[in-house]
Design an enzyme around this catalytic site. Structure first.
Site, PDB file in Angstrom:
ATOM      1  CG  HIS A  50      -6.689   0.299  -1.655  1.00 43.17           C
ATOM      2  ND1 HIS A  50      -6.879  -0.355  -0.462  1.00 43.17           N
ATOM      3  CD2 HIS A  50      -7.683  -0.154  -2.475  1.00 43.17           C
ATOM      4  CE1 HIS A  50      -7.935  -1.146  -0.536  1.00 43.17           C
ATOM      5  NE2 HIS A  50      -8.437  -1.039  -1.743  1.00 43.17           N
ATOM      6  CG  HIS A  66      -4.435  -0.146   3.842  1.00 47.65           C
ATOM      7  ND1 HIS A  66      -3.742  -1.110   3.128  1.00 47.65           N
ATOM      8  CD2 HIS A  66      -5.333   0.398   2.962  1.00 47.65           C
ATOM      9  CE1 HIS A  66      -4.215  -1.156   1.897  1.00 47.65           C
ATOM     10  NE2 HIS A  66      -5.168  -0.249   1.770  1.00 47.65           N
ATOM     11  CB  CYS A 106      -0.959  -0.015   1.184  1.00 48.47           C
ATOM     12  SG  CYS A 106      -0.168   0.068   2.813  1.00 48.47           S
TER      13      CYS A 106
END
Length: 387
Positions: A362, A350, A302
């Site tokens: 993402h 994240h 990520c």
């Protein structure tokens, strides 16, 4: 004379006695067998529901991603320390060469003076076990010529500098070993979490897997609904901003309202241009696999994706989510603009890049691919505008 000993008790050896002992043994064995069967019949822990399995798998993926960020941080630190150690070792080698040159210069003086006879101070320095002891003898230093004194001073300075660099290199090597140990530990943590998640999923029946997929669709639908609601509110806010701007122009005002839907003093035109480049990069990565610790070009995690995207726009972001969240200015969810970074979970493990309409691009998790998704798919921690 009569004996006063107590008569010894005789053991029964009659057939009846043997039958009695055998009966007792049989009864004991039967009791053991009954106890064993009772233990086997004890109730086992109930099989977890599919909802519990899903929650456990989600938790494991979350923990794996947190460990991935620890791995990224440790890897970055180890790389920096390796470069530092290499630099120190190179500097120490150059310093050693300078020290040897000073030693050779002293040797030249000593040899020349030895040929003229006597053990001069320079020769005493060359033969001393501990040069510092020699330097402490100021009366010997007074007998050296100007050039000899300079040679001794140079040697002393080079030797001291070399010792400092060796000590610094040793400390840096120790720190590097600590970072490498942390790197190994984080890697093992990631692998163990992912292995446990895969094992849980492999035990599911076809029916359970179908139920799990249905739960995932429900989660995605709810996240999509929230994204659409945010998009509606942002569109209404933008219409209101434009209405006020037109009204101000009609009233003779300069119409200065900041040019944004709220959320900071960043120049809208400049930021939008950079964000467009970052988003173009991110969109080009859609479909590439998530791989923990990866920074491209064939796969990403990520924070590796967001770092690469903004680098394409000329903005250098740190490697981890924990550092990326500190860059730029904080913005509220309602004020998000395309290009902003959205962070998730309380541990900030994240990150995704906002594209508008309540959605982001993402790299989700192991086994998934870079994709567009609602920002409400995970619990939001906060957002920043990085440029």
């Amino acid at each position: 004379m009569a004996s006063h000993r107590k008569p010894r008790t005789r053991v029964l050896t009659s057939p009846g006695g043997r039958r009695t002992a055998a009966g007792l043994t049989t009864a004991a064995l039967a009791s053991v067998t009954l106890l064993s069967q009772t233990a086997d019949a004890a109730p086992r822990a109930p099989k977890p529901s599919i909802e519990e399995v899903k929650q456990k798998v989600d938790d494991l993926y979350h923990q794996a991603e947190a460990s991935t960020e620890k791995y990224n941080a440790a890897k970055e630190k180890a790389t920096e320390q390796r470069e530092r150690v290499d630099g120190l070792l190179d500097a120490a080698a150059k310093r050693a060469e300078k020290m040897n040159e000073s030693r050779r210069q002293l040797g030249t003086f000593a040899s020349a003076q030895y040929r003229t006879g006597g053990m001069n101070p320079t020769a005493q320095l060359m033969l001393a076990k501990d040069p510092q002891q020699f330097f402490d003898r100021s009366h010997l230093m007074e007998r050296l010529t100007g050039r000899e004194k300079q040679a001794v001073t140079d040697y002393q300075e080079q030797a001291a500098a070399a010792a400092r660099q060796r000590a610094e290199a040793t400390r840096s090597l120790d720190q590097l070993q600590d970072s490498q140990a942390s790197l190994k530990e984080s890697k093992q943590s990631v692998q163990s979490k992912l292995a446990e998640a895969r094992q849980l999923l492999s035990r599911l029946t076809a029916e359970e897997k179908a139920r799990l997929a249905a739960l995932e669709r429900e989660r995605e639908a709810e996240a999509k609904r929230k994204a659409e609601e945010l998009a509606r509110k942002q569109a209404e806010a933008e219409k209101e901003r434009q209405r006020r701007e037109e009204q101000n122009q009609n009233d003779g005002s300069d119409g200065s309202t900041g040019g944004q839907t709220g959320g900071g003093s960043t120049d809208d035109g400049s930021y939008a241009a950079k964000a467009e480049k970052a988003l173009a990069f991110a969109r080009a990565q859609i479909g590439k696999p998530y791989v923990w610790g990866a920074t491209g070009p064939s796969s990403y995690d990520c924070s590796g994706l967001t770092q690469g995207a903004w680098k394409a726009a000329g903005v250098d972001l740190p490697r981890t989510t924990w550092d990326q969240v500190k860059v730029g200015e904080r913005v509220a969810t309602k004020d998000l603009q395309p290009g902003d970074l959205v962070f998730f979970y309380d541990d900030i493990s994240h990150v995704g890049m906002y594209i508008g309409g309540g959605k982001m691009i993402h790299a989700p998790k192991p086994g998934a691919y870079v994709r567009e998704e609602s920002i409400y798919y995970m619990p939001i921690y906060g957002s920043v505008r990085p440029a």
